[in-house]
Scaffold this active site. Structure first.
Site, PDB file in Angstrom:
ATOM      1  N   HIS A 186       0.827  -1.215   0.000  1.00  0.00           N
ATOM      2  CA  HIS A 186       0.000   0.000   0.000  1.00  0.00           C
ATOM      3  C   HIS A 186       0.862   1.267   0.000  1.00  0.00           C
ATOM      4  O   HIS A 186       0.369   2.341   0.331  1.00  0.00           O
ATOM      5  CB  HIS A 186      -0.907   0.016   1.237  1.00  0.00           C
ATOM      6  N   HIS A 233      -7.086  -4.600  -0.861  1.00  0.00           N
ATOM      7  CA  HIS A 233      -6.410  -5.856  -1.206  1.00  0.00           C
ATOM      8  C   HIS A 233      -7.153  -6.568  -2.324  1.00  0.00           C
ATOM      9  O   HIS A 233      -6.919  -7.741  -2.581  1.00  0.00           O
ATOM     10  CB  HIS A 233      -6.345  -6.790   0.005  1.00  0.00           C
TER      11      HIS A 233
END
Lengths: 334, 334
Positions: free
Chosen positions: A56, A218
């Protein structure tokens, strides 16, 4: 595999070696996976520590520095860090004023930060935790009970970090962090799946010409899959969903902070074009934008897509948002 | 098409509307496609103006602001802006001290900036031009006679802008810009092709499992295509190629500025891992890295891949590099 890596096994360690080389102001423990602001102990401040699965970036390690995080713990890709990392980070930054853990709402992160808090408290540290759960797309998901934590994490880390930098005590830093989370809502869209180094192929199947509304960072499923939409239409859905949930905490009473966030592979050219539509929708609905941030901040590896995060910000939150920050990925006012 | 757009025809105008909404400190003329620093005329400084095809964001408009560009002219995607934009930008920033045009070496840009310089000079402005041609991969290419201009553009714009901000006269700002170009070399790698909005499909065919060494920022052919390589191997080739050409301007005599630049779709996690390898190769070859910058700065839409730019920087260039800058995409020291 279209990846710029040495091997799937070394991706996180390699990235940490690169951070250490590029940012001498950070103390990067590659082996133990803790990134600490070198002057964390110098100011006698409350510590602000976060962490989560890698993939991320720049979240979280890119936000370590003056006015934001004191330390970050990167896990494996899309995998929670372990309590030992968090305890080590807390010990590395604690000045006796206590430490705030900023935790995105994913079950692994929540459990591991909870255990870390217990262990750190046994060592005599004062720990507070704030759960970030801003994603309105779904309640309960692949890795989460309740709303997922996404873009608001940046707002929480910036504003809590600014308060800590000013010398606010732990209970006040924690209360501000919780207020930011309560006032923030996000909605994300995927135009493509992402590919993890370990898997080497897309994590889910999203045919060209379709998009997934309400995607998680995700690649967790969202609300629905639709034929491709225009930026204008996507902005209507995303801003509309965020505003609808914000309305449930009370009537609109001021401006918002707006984050138009890229998932990783969407060009900045497109993100700015999307921001134009987000700003238009907000204006049409009578919501003033006090500050806007456009770019790749809370990403999902090489996923194409974006998210919108809105935070109802009063004067105090705006002042802390504007306060100086100096990290690898976010800098202003210094 | 996995694009976050309204239509291929409005991509650039939409992005400019978004920049205007997100950055009130910029004067964005959406219709005429000129982005000007609002206080460009306030300081009595030399103007620094650049521009080029869109699709490389944040280059150039993301670099408009204190200590860097005075104005930028975005063309259509991968298409040179027209002389009228450049003349307008020059007029918008000129304080009687003259204007430097920073021109990447692509035939369209070169011709259009040349014509713009003539037109602006007819209007009584003093214009200097610097050509950026740092890409060592190929001499002569699809759109270029000689070396292409890529990552060094960031170094040239930053250092020329810092000198202008300090009040340096036009000939001095231009001489510094030329010195930065002469001391800089780049090499890029594509792991995937990019897709332009107008075409809607990849601009060239790069099978999964192969990479193109020496790619240009529009996907122009490079030196060779090879089976996928590790980050370690790519760093050896890219840094080796850049150092080899730097050696031709004279023996190494100090440290380098290093830019590890993402082409757009390569995750920051991978870029940092790649930077670890770049730093390792430089160390092994006895080249100290004075400053490093890692991120997406000179992109190629949604291309996966990266480039390395090295600039031999003496104390003066380092001082100007470190000088404060405040733009949408690059900020420090303020």
């Amino acid at each position: 595999m279209r990846m710029l890596i040495n091997s799937p096994q070394t991706v996180v360690a390699d990235a940490l070696r690169g951070m250490a080389a590029a940012h001498p102001e950070l103390d990067v423990d590659v082996e133990r996976r803790v990134v600490v602001r070198r002057d964390a102990k110098a100011g006698g401040r409350v510590g602000v520590v976060s962490g989560g699965g890698s993939g991320h970036e720049p979240l979280h390690a890119g936000f370590v520095g003056y006015g934001m995080l004191s330390a970050a713990c990167p896990g494996e890709v899309f995998t929670s860090p372990v309590p030992d990392q968090m305890v080590r980070a807390a010990a590395a930054v604690d000045c006796g004023q206590g430490v705030l853990f900023v935790v995105k709402n994913y079950t692994g992160d929540v459990l591991n930060f909870e255990m870390a808090a217990e262990l750190a408290e046994e060592d005599g540290l004062r720990i507070e935790r704030v759960l970030v759960d801003d994603d309105v797309a779904v309640t309960d998901s692949l890795f989460t009970a309740g709303r997922r934590g996404t873009g608001a994490t940046l707002f929480v880390e910036k504003i809590a970090g600014a308060a800590a930098e000013e010398g606010a005590p732990l209970d006040r830093v924690a209360a501000l962090a919780r207020r930011v989370d309560e006032c923030s809502r996000s909605f994300g869209v995927a135009l493509s799946a992402c590919t993890t180094p370990a898997k080497g192929s897309p994590t889910f199947d999203l045919p060209d010409g379709e998009l997934e509304l309400g995607i998680g960072i995700h690649g967790e499923p969202g609300r629905e899959r639709r034929p491709m939409m225009s930026a204008r239409e996507i902005a209507e859905v995303a801003v509309g969903a965020a505003l609808e949930e914000l309305a449930q905490i009370g009537p609109a009473d001021g401006p918002v902070l707006a984050l138009v966030n890229g998932m990783g592979a969407t060009p900045l050219l497109e993100l700015y074009g999307f921001h134009a539509e987000v700003a238009r929708v907000l204006t049409e609905r009578g919501v003033p934008v006090a500050r806007a941030l456009v770019g790749n901040y809370v990403t999902s590896l090489d996923m194409a897509g974006c998210s919108v995060t809105l935070c109802r910000a009063d004067e105090e939150l705006l002042r802390l948002w504007d306060a100086p920050v100096r990290t690898a990925a976010l800098r202003w006012g210094l």
